[in-house]
Design a protein around this motif. Structure first.
Motif, short mmCIF file in Angstrom:
data_model
loop_
_atom_site.label_atom_id
_atom_site.label_comp_id
_atom_site.label_asym_id
_atom_site.label_seq_id
_atom_site.Cartn_x
_atom_site.Cartn_y
_atom_site.Cartn_z
N PRO A 74 0.84 -1.21 0.00
CA PRO A 74 0.00 0.00 0.00
C PRO A 74 0.86 1.25 0.00
O PRO A 74 2.02 1.23 0.43
CB PRO A 74 -0.80 -0.13 1.30
N PRO A 75 0.33 2.37 -0.48
CA PRO A 75 1.11 3.61 -0.55
C PRO A 75 1.73 4.03 0.77
O PRO A 75 2.81 4.59 0.80
CB PRO A 75 0.08 4.64 -1.04
N SER A 76 1.06 3.75 1.87
CA SER A 76 1.57 4.18 3.17
C SER A 76 2.88 3.49 3.55
O SER A 76 3.64 4.00 4.36
CB SER A 76 0.53 3.92 4.26
N THR A 77 3.14 2.30 2.95
CA THR A 77 4.37 1.59 3.27
C THR A 77 5.34 1.59 2.10
O THR A 77 6.35 0.92 2.13
CB THR A 77 4.07 0.14 3.68
N PRO A 128 10.04 5.58 0.58
CA PRO A 128 10.12 7.04 0.46
C PRO A 128 11.04 7.45 -0.69
O PRO A 128 11.93 6.71 -1.10
CB PRO A 128 10.72 7.47 1.81
N HIS A 129 10.81 8.65 -1.17
CA HIS A 129 11.59 9.16 -2.31
C HIS A 129 13.09 9.17 -2.01
O HIS A 129 13.90 8.84 -2.87
CB HIS A 129 11.12 10.58 -2.66
N VAL A 130 13.46 9.53 -0.79
CA VAL A 130 14.88 9.64 -0.47
C VAL A 130 15.58 8.28 -0.59
O VAL A 130 16.72 8.20 -1.04
CB VAL A 130 15.08 10.24 0.95
N LEU A 131 14.88 7.20 -0.24
CA LEU A 131 15.49 5.88 -0.34
C LEU A 131 15.59 5.42 -1.78
O LEU A 131 16.54 4.75 -2.16
CB LEU A 131 14.69 4.87 0.50
N SER A 132 14.60 5.79 -2.57
CA SER A 132 14.67 5.48 -4.01
C SER A 132 15.86 6.20 -4.64
O SER A 132 16.59 5.62 -5.46
CB SER A 132 13.37 5.91 -4.68
N LYS A 157 19.59 7.75 10.01
CA LYS A 157 18.37 7.42 10.76
C LYS A 157 17.30 6.84 9.84
O LYS A 157 16.62 5.88 10.17
CB LYS A 157 17.84 8.66 11.48
N ILE A 158 17.15 7.44 8.65
CA ILE A 158 16.15 6.96 7.68
C ILE A 158 16.49 5.54 7.24
O ILE A 158 15.62 4.66 7.19
CB ILE A 158 16.08 7.90 6.47
N VAL A 159 17.76 5.31 6.91
CA VAL A 159 18.19 3.99 6.42
C VAL A 159 18.06 2.95 7.53
O VAL A 159 17.58 1.84 7.29
CB VAL A 159 19.64 4.07 5.90
N ALA A 160 18.47 3.29 8.73
CA ALA A 160 18.40 2.34 9.85
C ALA A 160 16.96 1.98 10.18
O ALA A 160 16.64 0.82 10.47
CB ALA A 160 19.10 2.92 11.07
N ALA A 196 24.86 11.67 1.43
CA ALA A 196 24.06 12.60 2.23
C ALA A 196 23.98 13.96 1.55
O ALA A 196 22.90 14.57 1.45
CB ALA A 196 24.64 12.72 3.63
N GLU A 197 25.10 14.45 1.05
CA GLU A 197 25.12 15.74 0.38
C GLU A 197 24.27 15.74 -0.89
O GLU A 197 23.54 16.70 -1.16
CB GLU A 197 26.55 16.14 0.04
N ARG A 198 24.35 14.65 -1.65
CA ARG A 198 23.56 14.55 -2.89
C ARG A 198 22.06 14.51 -2.58
O ARG A 198 21.24 14.90 -3.42
CB ARG A 198 23.97 13.31 -3.69
N LEU A 199 21.71 14.04 -1.40
CA LEU A 199 20.31 13.95 -1.01
C LEU A 199 19.87 15.14 -0.15
O LEU A 199 18.76 15.17 0.36
CB LEU A 199 20.07 12.65 -0.24
N HIS A 200 20.80 16.09 0.03
CA HIS A 200 20.52 17.31 0.81
C HIS A 200 20.13 16.98 2.24
O HIS A 200 19.17 17.55 2.80
CB HIS A 200 19.43 18.15 0.12
N LEU A 201 20.86 16.04 2.82
CA LEU A 201 20.66 15.64 4.20
C LEU A 201 22.00 15.61 4.92
O LEU A 201 23.05 15.54 4.30
CB LEU A 201 20.03 14.24 4.28
N THR A 202 21.95 15.64 6.25
CA THR A 202 23.17 15.39 7.01
C THR A 202 23.40 13.87 7.06
O THR A 202 22.43 13.09 6.93
CB THR A 202 23.05 15.92 8.44
N PRO A 203 24.64 13.43 7.23
CA PRO A 203 24.88 11.99 7.35
C PRO A 203 24.06 11.36 8.48
O PRO A 203 23.57 10.23 8.34
CB PRO A 203 26.38 11.92 7.66
#
Length: 266
Positions: free
Chosen positions: A142-145, A148-152, A184-187, A172-179
Motif C-alpha cells: 500500500p502507498p503508506s508503506t 520514500p523518495h529519499v530511499l529510491s 536514521k532513515i536507512v536504519a 548525504a550531500e547529494r540527497l541534501h541531508l546530514t549523514p
C-alpha cells in the motif's frame, strides 16, 4: 553462522524461526523462502523443531549473474542489499513450488538421459516463479508503506557511484541531508547503516568480478576505488570470511546440485 560456497534457497515449511544474516536478525514465519549467496553468513535459530527444504546449487551450475536477463532474480532474490532475503510463500503458490522441488529431488535421485539439462530447467523455472512472486508482493504494498523518495534516490545513487564514492558524506550531500539524518532513515527502514549498504554493494561487485573475470585481485580492488590493494584484501576477507583468492578458487568447486531435504536449527 554458515558460509557455504554455493547459492542456497531454504523453504521453512513448519515452525517459526529467527534468521540472522550478516548483522541483521528477523523472525521468519513458516512457509517462507530464504535466499543466500555464496559465502554470505546466515544462521537459523528456533526454540522448537522446524521442518523444511534446503536447495543448494553451485555458481558454475547456474550463475545468477550470467542468467540475470532471463531469470531476473539477481538484485531481487539474491544480492539485494536493501531487503532482507525472505519471501513469504502464499498458500496458493505452495503446490507449484512443492511440485518443482519434488521433480528436482526425483531427477537428482537417478541418473538418466539429459539429467543436467532437465535439472537446470526446473531450477530456472523455480527461480523465475519466486522472482515474479517477489516483484508482485513489492508492487502490492500500500502507498503508506511504499519506499520514500529519499530511499529510491539513495538506491539509484549507490548503484551509480559505489565504485568511486565509499563515504556516507557524499550520498548525504547529494540527497541534501546530514549523514546523521540519512543514517536514521536507512536504519529505520533497513536495519543497517549507510556504510553497511555501501560495503555490501562493493563486496557483491568484487565477488562478481572474481567469479566472472580473469582480473587479478589488485585490478579488481583498483576498479572498485581501492588504491591500496592490501586494504582491499583485508576489506574483502573481513566481509567474506575468506581471502579474495580463496573465494575465486573455492566458489564453483561443487560440481553438482545438492538437495538436502531437511533444515535443522543451529
Amino acid at each position: 553462522m554458515q558460509r557455504l560456497n554455493r547459492y542456497s534457497l531454504l523453504w521453512l515449511q513448519a515452525g517459526p524461526a529467527e534468521c540472522r544474516v550478516e548483522t541483521q536478525a528477523q523472525p521468519v514465519a513458516e512457509h517462507s523462502l530464504l535466499f543466500f549467496t555464496p559465502y554470505q553468513p546466515f544462521q537459523l535459530l528456533a526454540a522448537g523443531p522446524v521442518r523444511g527444504v534446503a536447495l543448494r546449487f553451485a555458481p558454475e551450475f547456474f550463475c545468477i549473474e550470467l542468467h540475470k536477463r532471463e531469470v531476473g532474480c539477481n538484485g531481487v532474490l539474491f544480492n539485494n542489499v536493501f531487503e532482507f532475503p525472505v519471501l513469504p510463500l502464499p498458500e496458493e503458490a505452495r503446490p507449484e513450488f512443492a511440485e518443482l522441488l519434488q521433480k528436482l529431488a526425483r531427477e537428482l535421485g537417478q541418473a538418466s538421459l539429459a539429467q543436467e539439462e532437465l535439472v537446470f530447467s526446473y531450477l530456472k523455472i523455480l527461480l523465475i516463479a519466486a522472482t515474479r512472486l517477489k516483484v508482485a508482493q513489492l508492487a502490492a504494498l500500500p502507498p503508506s508503506t511504499a519506499e520514500p523518495h529519499v530511499l529510491s534516490r539513495l538506491k539509484s545513487l549507490l548503484e551509480t557511484h559505489f565504485r568511486e564514492h565509499h563515504q556516507v558524506q557524499y550520498y548525504a550531500e547529494r540527497l541534501h541531508l546530514t549523514p546523521k539524518a540519512l543514517g536514521k532513515i536507512v536504519a529505520r527502514t533497513y536495519g543497517k547503516s549507510v556504510s553497511q549498504l555501501i560495503q555490501e554493494r562493493l563486496i557483491i561487485e568484487a565477488k562478481r568480478e572474481l567469479y566472472l573475470t580473469p582480473r587479478c585481485v589488485k585490478e579488481i580492488g583498483y576498479a572498485l576505488g581501492f588504491e591500496d590493494s592490501a586494504y582491499f584484501s583485508r576489506f574483502f576477507k573481513k566481509a567474506a570470511g575468506v581471502t579474495a583468492e580463496e573465494y575465486r578458487q573455492r566458489v564453483g568447486n561443487v560440481s553438482n546440485l545438492r538437495l538436502p531435504l531437511s533444515i535443522l536449527p543451529d
